[in-house]
Design a protein around this motif. Structure first.
Motif, PDB file in Angstrom:
ATOM      1  N   ARG A 171     -48.317  48.742 -31.398  1.00 28.75           N
ATOM      2  CA  ARG A 171     -48.041  47.505 -30.660  1.00 28.75           C
ATOM      3  C   ARG A 171     -48.614  47.582 -29.245  1.00 28.75           C
ATOM      4  N   ALA A 172     -48.505  48.751 -28.624  1.00 30.62           N
ATOM      5  CA  ALA A 172     -49.017  48.911 -27.259  1.00 30.62           C
ATOM      6  C   ALA A 172     -50.526  48.718 -27.198  1.00 30.62           C
ATOM      7  N   LEU A 173     -51.239  49.045 -28.283  1.00 36.93           N
ATOM      8  CA  LEU A 173     -52.686  48.851 -28.330  1.00 36.93           C
ATOM      9  C   LEU A 173     -53.057  47.456 -28.820  1.00 36.93           C
ATOM     10  N   ALA A 174     -52.337  46.974 -29.827  1.00 41.98           N
ATOM     11  CA  ALA A 174     -52.713  45.713 -30.473  1.00 41.98           C
ATOM     12  C   ALA A 174     -52.526  44.510 -29.560  1.00 41.98           C
ATOM     13  N   ARG A 175     -51.470  44.487 -28.779  1.00 41.88           N
ATOM     14  CA  ARG A 175     -51.196  43.317 -27.942  1.00 41.88           C
ATOM     15  C   ARG A 175     -52.275  43.078 -26.885  1.00 41.88           C
ATOM     16  N   PRO A 176     -52.698  44.097 -26.129  1.00 42.35           N
ATOM     17  CA  PRO A 176     -53.800  43.858 -25.179  1.00 42.35           C
ATOM     18  C   PRO A 176     -55.117  43.495 -25.865  1.00 42.35           C
ATOM     19  N   LEU A 177     -55.381  44.104 -27.031  1.00 38.61           N
ATOM     20  CA  LEU A 177     -56.611  43.779 -27.754  1.00 38.61           C
ATOM     21  C   LEU A 177     -56.620  42.318 -28.192  1.00 38.61           C
ATOM     22  N   LEU A 178     -55.476  41.853 -28.662  1.00 36.91           N
ATOM     23  CA  LEU A 178     -55.376  40.455 -29.094  1.00 36.91           C
ATOM     24  C   LEU A 178     -55.441  39.505 -27.909  1.00 36.91           C
ATOM     25  N   SER A 179     -54.971  39.943 -26.755  1.00 37.65           N
ATOM     26  CA  SER A 179     -54.909  39.077 -25.577  1.00 37.65           C
ATOM     27  C   SER A 179     -56.223  38.999 -24.809  1.00 37.65           C
ATOM     28  N   ALA A 180     -57.079  40.007 -24.940  1.00 31.53           N
ATOM     29  CA  ALA A 180     -58.248  40.141 -24.068  1.00 31.53           C
ATOM     30  C   ALA A 180     -59.142  38.907 -24.086  1.00 31.53           C
ATOM     31  N   ILE A 181     -59.470  38.389 -25.261  1.00 30.65           N
ATOM     32  CA  ILE A 181     -60.385  37.251 -25.370  1.00 30.65           C
ATOM     33  C   ILE A 181     -59.812  36.019 -24.681  1.00 30.65           C
ATOM     34  N   PHE A 182     -58.499  35.848 -24.756  1.00 36.19           N
ATOM     35  CA  PHE A 182     -57.870  34.667 -24.152  1.00 36.19           C
ATOM     36  C   PHE A 182     -57.850  34.769 -22.632  1.00 36.19           C
ATOM     37  N   ILE A 183     -57.576  35.962 -22.124  1.00 36.95           N
ATOM     38  CA  ILE A 183     -57.542  36.133 -20.670  1.00 36.95           C
ATOM     39  C   ILE A 183     -58.933  35.889 -20.075  1.00 36.95           C
ATOM     40  N   VAL A 184     -59.963  36.465 -20.718  1.00 33.23           N
ATOM     41  CA  VAL A 184     -61.333  36.330 -20.205  1.00 33.23           C
ATOM     42  C   VAL A 184     -61.816  34.890 -20.301  1.00 33.23           C
ATOM     43  N   GLN A 185     -61.693  34.289 -21.486  1.00 31.11           N
ATOM     44  CA  GLN A 185     -62.177  32.925 -21.683  1.00 31.11           C
ATOM     45  C   GLN A 185     -61.352  31.914 -20.903  1.00 31.11           C
ATOM     46  N   GLY A 186     -60.051  32.167 -20.809  1.00 34.38           N
ATOM     47  CA  GLY A 186     -59.193  31.267 -20.033  1.00 34.38           C
ATOM     48  C   GLY A 186     -59.554  31.264 -18.563  1.00 34.38           C
ATOM     49  N   ALA A 187     -59.831  32.460 -18.021  1.00 35.88           N
ATOM     50  CA  ALA A 187     -60.220  32.553 -16.608  1.00 35.88           C
ATOM     51  C   ALA A 187     -61.547  31.835 -16.355  1.00 35.88           C
ATOM     52  N   LYS A 188     -62.478  31.951 -17.307  1.00 37.39           N
ATOM     53  CA  LYS A 188     -63.759  31.246 -17.164  1.00 37.39           C
ATOM     54  C   LYS A 188     -63.557  29.731 -17.166  1.00 37.39           C
ATOM     55  N   ALA A 189     -62.673  29.255 -18.040  1.00 32.00           N
ATOM     56  CA  ALA A 189     -62.422  27.816 -18.110  1.00 32.00           C
ATOM     57  C   ALA A 189     -61.767  27.298 -16.835  1.00 32.00           C
ATOM     58  N   VAL A 190     -60.917  28.103 -16.231  1.00 34.37           N
ATOM     59  CA  VAL A 190     -60.266  27.689 -14.982  1.00 34.37           C
ATOM     60  C   VAL A 190     -61.288  27.601 -13.857  1.00 34.37           C
ATOM     61  N   ARG A 191     -62.185  28.591 -13.773  1.00 36.01           N
ATOM     62  CA  ARG A 191     -63.182  28.624 -12.696  1.00 36.01           C
ATOM     63  C   ARG A 191     -64.276  27.576 -12.881  1.00 36.01           C
ATOM     64  N   ASN A 192     -64.702  27.388 -14.138  1.00 39.19           N
ATOM     65  CA  ASN A 192     -65.820  26.480 -14.403  1.00 39.19           C
ATOM     66  C   ASN A 192     -65.557  25.693 -15.685  1.00 39.19           C
ATOM     67  N   PRO A 193     -64.797  24.616 -15.599  1.00 37.97           N
ATOM     68  CA  PRO A 193     -64.447  23.860 -16.805  1.00 37.97           C
ATOM     69  C   PRO A 193     -65.545  22.924 -17.301  1.00 37.97           C
ATOM     70  N   ASP A 194     -66.540  22.628 -16.463  1.00 34.90           N
ATOM     71  CA  ASP A 194     -67.528  21.599 -16.800  1.00 34.90           C
ATOM     72  C   ASP A 194     -68.258  21.808 -18.128  1.00 34.90           C
ATOM     73  N   PRO A 195     -68.672  23.045 -18.502  1.00 38.30           N
ATOM     74  CA  PRO A 195     -69.363  23.202 -19.789  1.00 38.30           C
ATOM     75  C   PRO A 195     -68.517  22.824 -20.997  1.00 38.30           C
TER      76      PRO A 195
END
Length: 207
Positions: free
Chosen positions: A5-29
């Motif tokens: 669980r300690a490994l799986a949760r960050p692995l599952l979350s990584a794509i959302f944190i990265v893509q979410g941060a990009k959408a917040v900074r630059n939503p236009d695309p």
């Protein structure tokens, strides 16, 4: 928390944190693809959700994209850290639905290669959604609310039956003891009556 669980949760979350941060900074695309989905989902959400929720929804698609990105960052951090992990998983699952509908509408593509690529991305997001739903119901090895409620009801039912049986047994014992005492008292009363009669006869001078 287990190592898995300690490994799986960050692995599952990584794509959302990265893509979410990009959408917040630059939503236009993301705005052109999100526009058709926003036009359909926003009125539906305002109709179904409470007024305090619907009134707070941004009017512009650009701000909606940013809001969805922020939800992914918050949900991803919550799931990865384990603090509010189940709520974070639900938040990510909720944000993934409009993201998938906006970005991977493969059924609208006419070119075969593009259609196939979008279909793969669509199925990939469905797989992520399944993982998030599993994370949302994961109780970390502890009994869930449903199990505790069912188990508690069954335990209460067993205790009630056990108490009823014990009460019946005690009632039978009390009844048997009362009958024994009554028989003993009656026997003692008869013996005392006989003794009193004998003493009375012995005291009579003419007998």
């Amino acid at each position: 928390m287990t190592v898995v669980r300690a490994l799986a949760r960050p692995l599952l979350s990584a794509i959302f944190i990265v893509q979410g941060a990009k959408a917040v900074r630059n939503p236009d695309p993301h705005v052109p693809k999100a526009e058709p989905v926003a036009e359909r989902l926003v009125p539906l959400i305002k109709k179904v959700a409470p007024a305090q929720v619907g009134d707070r929804l941004p009017e512009s698609t650009r701000n909606l994209v940013r809001l969805n990105g922020a939800a992914q960052v918050v949900g991803g951090v919550a799931l990865a850290s384990g603090s509010g992990r189940r709520l974070g998983a639900l938040l990510l699952a909720s944000s993934l639905v409009p993201t998938t509908l906006a970005g991977h509408r493969f059924w609208e593509e006419t070119e075969p290669a593009t259609r196939q690529a979008q279909q793969v991305q669509f199925l990939k997001n469905l797989s992520l959604l399944g993982g998030l739903l599993l994370a949302a119901v994961d109780t970390d090895g502890k009994p869930g609310v449903v199990w505790r409620t069912t188990h508690g009801a069954k335990a209460a039912k067993r205790e009630t039956k056990r108490g009823a049986k014990l009460a019946k047994r005690e009632a039978r014992r009390a009844a048997a003891h009362a009958a024994h005492e009554a028989h003993h008292l009656a026997h003692s009363a008869r013996r005392e009556a006989k003794l009193a009669t004998a003493h009375a006869k012995a005291d009579l001078p003419f007998l």
